[in-house]
Design an enzyme around this catalytic site. Structure first.
Site, short mmCIF file in Angstrom:
data_model
loop_
_atom_site.label_atom_id
_atom_site.label_comp_id
_atom_site.label_asym_id
_atom_site.label_seq_id
_atom_site.Cartn_x
_atom_site.Cartn_y
_atom_site.Cartn_z
CG ASP A 312 -2.34 0.93 1.07
OD1 ASP A 312 -1.87 1.64 0.05
OD2 ASP A 312 -3.14 0.82 1.52
CD1 TRP A 313 0.44 5.83 -3.25
CD2 TRP A 313 0.20 3.90 -3.36
NE1 TRP A 313 0.67 5.60 -4.71
CE2 TRP A 313 0.29 4.42 -4.74
CE3 TRP A 313 -0.27 2.36 -3.46
CZ2 TRP A 313 0.03 3.35 -5.86
CZ3 TRP A 313 -0.32 1.61 -4.49
CH2 TRP A 313 -0.22 2.02 -5.69
#
Ligand SMILES: *[C@@H]1O[C@H](CO)[C@@H](O)[C@H](O)[C@H]1NC(C)=O
Ligand SMILES: *[C@@H]1O[C@H](CO)[C@@H](O)[C@H](O)[C@H]1NC(C)=O
Ligand SMILES: *[C@@H]1O[C@H](CO)[C@@H](O)[C@H](O)[C@H]1NC(C)=O
Ligand SMILES: *[C@@H]1O[C@H](CO)[C@@H](O)[C@H](O)[C@H]1NC(C)=O
Ligand SMILES: *[C@@H]1O[C@H](CO)[C@@H](O)[C@H](O)[C@H]1NC(C)=O
Ligand SMILES: *[C@@H]1O[C@H](CO)[C@@H](O)[C@H](O)[C@H]1NC(C)=O
Ligand SMILES: *[C@@H]1O[C@H](CO)[C@@H](O)[C@H](O)[C@H]1NC(C)=O
Ligand SMILES: *[C@@H]1O[C@H](CO)[C@@H](O)[C@H](O)[C@H]1NC(C)=O
Length: 905
Positions: A312-313
């Site tokens: 995920d970011w």
């Protein structure tokens, strides 16, 4: 001038920098000033995050065991041609080309929310990764589809698939390689959790059909889908690792993982999903992004996942460790502590780690092969369009690298219209999701010209500031069509309920307020329509005191909705309540008031909020939605363990002590009657379920047949490549703080020399570089293929016994044999469902439902396999229109079905 750069606005506005800002906020009171933040940013670059990385120990018994090495991809037949093509390319790539493909080029360093590096010499472009599950985020001329929870409420497999196809067409049309959806985790364990609405409902099977059918639709268009977020990301607050605190740890046992949270991921992998996104949080104390047991063991070996795994970011928190644990792609490429400084755990750093002998080359080769095989698997090597939009700006022209202080400019938005006729599918979903919960004396459908409508609530009409006035829909103003955060999209238009009343020529008066007005002049013939909402979203935006999760609104309606309904109900005798909501709400203050005649949940309809509702209100169609979650009488009805975890010094610990007992599984176990049960939904007509029959297909054995061995995987030389493959090319024009995979000659040579030194990388306990045969529960995508053998086919005749036409949903729940009571199993569990076509009064349709071996198994933690506890035992297969309306039972032992049986719950 620093403030001239669009970077700062982006930082404050865009996705995933929240934790970083949170860190700044704790260290600097001036962090909200963009100018100051860059200064702080530079100061922080020398802070060692480990120094402040305090951890609270996970509770005794929860362990994150090691699982090494990362299994190679390519051993599944369906993917072997793509792996063959990929391996030919990979064997010809230089080290710096390989490490350019495994990470993003930096946050805000391209048009899409994620942009990998390229290997143009080999014909591989940068890949564009873009949000989100309900449509293209931050662009134009796209459809804002109904949210996942709305799709779940249709209980319609055809619509689930059709929306996926439409999403695929739109993402391809904009040049997106990798669609960042669907979301099947969170599962909705916590009713207040902020992002439950992005998924399809609080049941693993409903969630699994929603996810898998969406994936099949998206990927039919050549777009790579991303199933997310692996795993147990059940609340927004404290999800991320940041400078001062590790992310929350979801502590859950193996059986609960397999039977609830992993179930939809297994089905997505079985559908051939190309990418998996790893969650921010930890499981059993180990960050998901570097949890070897989770990625190497469960995802790649047991579920046989053949695509690539991305973070995920800013969820990646280490370099070599995360690669060894099975992560294949770092997004958006920056280090998690302070992005935008040009620092990465991979890119140049991964190049270094291969040269110095720490990261075995075969791991990097597998990372790249997985990424390129996925690219080939969906035909993206053939005429795939390049991005023609820019998620950073709505303008035609702008900086090509907004994250760079000084960036070349150019045309970044070509405003390509990708909507096609998708409004129709969006409207059909919004309409068929609408769930009728109460309808006293046939108050609905309404007759258009027999009445004056008095309409109350700001939710009935568009946000007066503009339908896209809040970035990432980070406000609850006007018609609520979706929650907020990275899972939102800009509306091309919004058909509001008021628009629909106008379009129908209804005689109405609208009071655009959430407080009861004194001037509405109630009259006996009036019908009052009250519009109310409950919203939630992603953690980086706080709306009206709710940091993603519904912390301050609780499960109550927003904007004093309860009071508005009560005030209207005090003055009007015919009140219809329409609710736009992300999830369960409390209705006790008004649901039993005699003048509240009818209640409709319209969920989150996206752009098609108006006519879809009018079609139901005025009886063009009967409502046919069913609740994708339980509605309680009170929050105390839930287990205490599913409440939100609040601030803790160190790592917040979230222990899933309720095990399998979430949502209806809990209510049934504790014998708590909910306000409305999971699966509930009324119609303007009535249906009967009859003439059921059951056929045994594949005979059951307690242990599944043995899996077959893994197929061949590509093999490459494992010799460390020469340092020269990492040298910067001469005269390369660098973009400021862009992430590159090259090293200065000096650094590369030093790294190569280190490979021969005596200092060795400290490999984790349990580390090995010997490929394993894979566990017994594996064998193909999704697990041992025998798990998906049909054990029983069940068919049922659904008859429309009322006076209006309508669609019915047949829900099938399994009850395990009574003599398996020693294995603690929920009383009933959803296993399949089907929706009828529109049936005219008196008309019937036969629906077919099916049960697989896995549906009748439990996860045995000792043998690490799916076991049928009593193959000869009498499984009950209960069929009905709601989880609390089950009177038709088919028995596996008798092979027959009975009607009018006492409901199991
Ligand atoms: C978490 O710990 C439990 C209890 O020891 C164990 O059963 C489970 O497999 C662990 N899960 C993961 C993903 O490490
Ligand atoms: C590898 O590259 C060489 C020269 O760069 C080329 O001749 C050869 O065909 C390439 N092989 C593959 C499999 O692409
Ligand atoms: C890595 O990708 C960037 C962006 O596309 C590109 O400029 C650079 O040349 C690539 N590096 C290599 C080694 O191909
Ligand atoms: C090799 O480089 C990686 C990445 O910088 C680093 O983590 C590791 O400690 C280095 N190993 C050695 C033996 O120097
Ligand atoms: C409503 O009006 C239409 C046309 O104006 C008329 O045909 C219809 O009969 C009316 N219906 C009722 C219920 O009054
Ligand atoms: C209510 O409607 C009926 C029939 O449509 C009509 O006769 C009556 O006058 C109306 N009453 C009011 C208060 O408008
Ligand atoms: C009963 O179901 C069978 C299929 O199981 C079907 O052939 C038959 O037509 C059905 N009968 C009625 C009356 O619906
Ligand atoms: C490391 O050792 C190998 C074999 O012993 C040798 O071939 C290689 O040149 C050495 N590398 C460096 C950078 O010294």
């Amino acid at each position: 001038m620093l403030t001239a750069s669009p970077l700062h606005l982006s930082v404050l506005r865009l996705f995933a920098v929240h934790s970083f800002l949170q860190s700044l906020a704790m260290l600097s009171s001036s962090s909200s000033l963009p100018g100051a933040s860059l200064v702080v940013l530079s100061l922080l670059s020398c802070v060692d995050s480990a120094a402040v990385d305090r951890r609270t120990p996970v509770p005794a018994g929860y362990v994150a065991p090691p699982y090494y090495p990362a299994p190679y991809g390519g051993w599944v037949q369906d993917w072997s041609e793509s792996y063959r093509k990929a391996s030919m390319l990979v064997s010809n790539l230089t080290l710096a080309e390989k490490t350019n493909l495994t990470a993003g080029s930096g946050i805000f360093m391209g048009r899409c929310v994620g942009n990998t590096g390229s290997a143009l010499r080999a014909g591989i472009p940068q890949l564009c990764l873009q949000d989100g599950p309900l449509g293209l985020r931050n662009t134009d001329h796209n459809t804002a589809f109904p949210a996942g929870i709305t799709v779940g409420a249709t209980w319609d497999k055809d619509l689930m698939h059709a929306r996926g196809v439409a999403l695929g067409e739109e993402f391809r049309g904009k040049g997106v390689n990798v669609h960042l959806g669907p979301s099947v985790g969170p599962l909705g364990r916590k009713p207040r959790g902020g992002r439950n609405w992005e998924g399809f409902g609080s049941d693993p099977v409903l969630q699994a059909f929603g996810g898998a059918l969406t994936i099949e639709g998206i990927q039919s268009q050549g777009v790579i889908a991303t199933i997310k977020h692996l795993i147990a990301n059940e609340q927004e607050m404290y999800r991320m690792y940041n400078l001062v605190q590790p992310g929350i740890s979801s502590n859950l046992d193996d059986r609960t993982l397999h039977e609830l949270y992993l179930w939809p991921f297994a089905e997505g992998v079985r559908s051939g999903v190309g990418a998996v996104m790893i969650a921010y949080n930890a499981v059993n104390g180990s960050a998901c992004s570097q949890n070897s047991y989770l990625i190497n063991g469960i995802l790649k070996d047991e579920l046989g996942f053949q695509g690539f795994v991305m973070s995920d970011w800013l969820a990646q928190i280490s370099g070599v460790s995360s690669a060894l644990a099975g992560l294949d792609m770092s997004m958006p490429g920056d280090v998690h502590t302070v992005p935008l400084l040009g620092n990465s755990y991979w890119m140049y750093e991964q190049t270094r780690s291969v040269l110095n002998g720490s990261l075995p080359l075969d791991r990097l080769n597998d990372q790249v092969t997985r990424i390129l095989a996925t690219w080939f698997q969906f035909g993206q090597d053939q005429n795939y369009p390049a991005p023609n939009f820019d998620a950073n700006t709505q303008d035609a022209e702008g900086p090509l690298y907004p994250g760079a202080l000084f960036s070349p400019r150019g045309v970044v938005n070509q405003f390509v219209d990708v909507q096609g006729n998708h409004a129709e599918i969006a409207r059909e979903i919004a309409r068929d999701a609408i769930t009728l919960l109460k309808n006293d004396n046939g108050a609905l459908p309404l007759r258009l010209n027999a009445t004056t409508f008095k309409v109350f609530g700001t939710d009935a009409e568009k946000n007066p500031d503009g339908i896209n006035s809040c970035a990432d829909q980070g406000c609850n103003k006007g018609t609520l069509g979706m929650g907020w955060g990275s899972g939102s999209a800009r509306y091309p238009y919004l058909d509001s309920p008021i628009d629909a009343l106008k379009a129908r020529g209804a005689n109405y008066q609208f009071f655009n307020t959430d407080s009861f007005p004194s001037n509405s002049n109630p009259s006996a013939n009036d019908t009052a329509l009250v519009f109310v909402t409950s919203d939630s979203g992603e953690n980086y935006i706080t709306v009206e005191g709710n940091p993603g999760d519904r912390t301050s609104s609780n499960l109550n309606l927003w904007h004093n909705g309860d009071k508005l309904i009560k005030d209207v109900a005090a003055k009007y005798s015919n009140v219809i309540v329409i609710v736009h909501t992300v999830g369960p709400i409390l209705m006790e203050e008004w649901i039993d008031l005699p003048s509240v005649k009818a209640v409709l949940f319209a969920h989150l309809p996206g752009q098609e909020a108006g006519d879809s509702l009018a079609q139901v209100l005025f009886g063009d169609v009967s409502p046919s939605g069913h609740l994708p979650y339980t509605i309680p009488h009170s929050e105390a009805d839930y287990p205490a363990s599913v409440s939100l975890r609040n601030f803790e010094v160190g790592q917040p610990q979230d222990t899933f002590t309720e095990g399998l007992y979430i949502d209806y599984r809990h209510f049934n176990k504790e014998n708590i009657t909910p306000r409305y049960a999971f699966g509930h939904g009324m119609s303007y007509t009535t249906f009967s379920f009859s003439n059921a029959s059951i056929t045994s297909v594949t005979p059951l054995t307690s242990v599944p047949p043995t899996r077959s061995a893994k197929g061949e995987t590509p093999s490459y030389s494992t010799a460390i490549p020469p340092a020269s493959e990492a040298y910067w090319p001469d005269n390369f024009d660098r973009i400021w703080r862009y992430l590159y995979s090259w090293l200065d000659k000096n650094d590369a040579d030093k790294a190569a020399a280190a490979a021969n030194s005596s200092s060795k990388y400290p490999y984790p306990d349990g580390y090995s570089n010997e490929q394993k045969p894979g566990p017994a529960a594996g064998g193909a995508q999704g697990g041992n293929p025998a798990l998906f053998d049909t054990a029983y086919d069940v068919s049922v005749t659904v008859t429309n016994t009322g006076n209006a036409s309508g669609k019915a949903v047949a829900q099938l729940y399994v009850q395990f044999p009574a003599n398996t009571a020693l294995i603690d199993t929920p009383i009933i569990q959803l296993r399949d469902f089907e929706k009828t076509d529109g049936l005219a009064a008196g008309e019937s349709q036969i629906l077919s439902l099916r049960l697989t071996r896995k549906d009748l198994s439990v996860w045995d933690v000792v043998s690490q396999n799916w076991i049928v506890p009593d193959p000869q035992g009498d499984y009950g297969f209960w069929i009905g229109g709601s989880s609390d309306a089950l009177t038709l039972r088919c028995g596996s032992a008798t092979g027959s079905c009975e009607e009018d049986v006492a409901s199991p719950v």
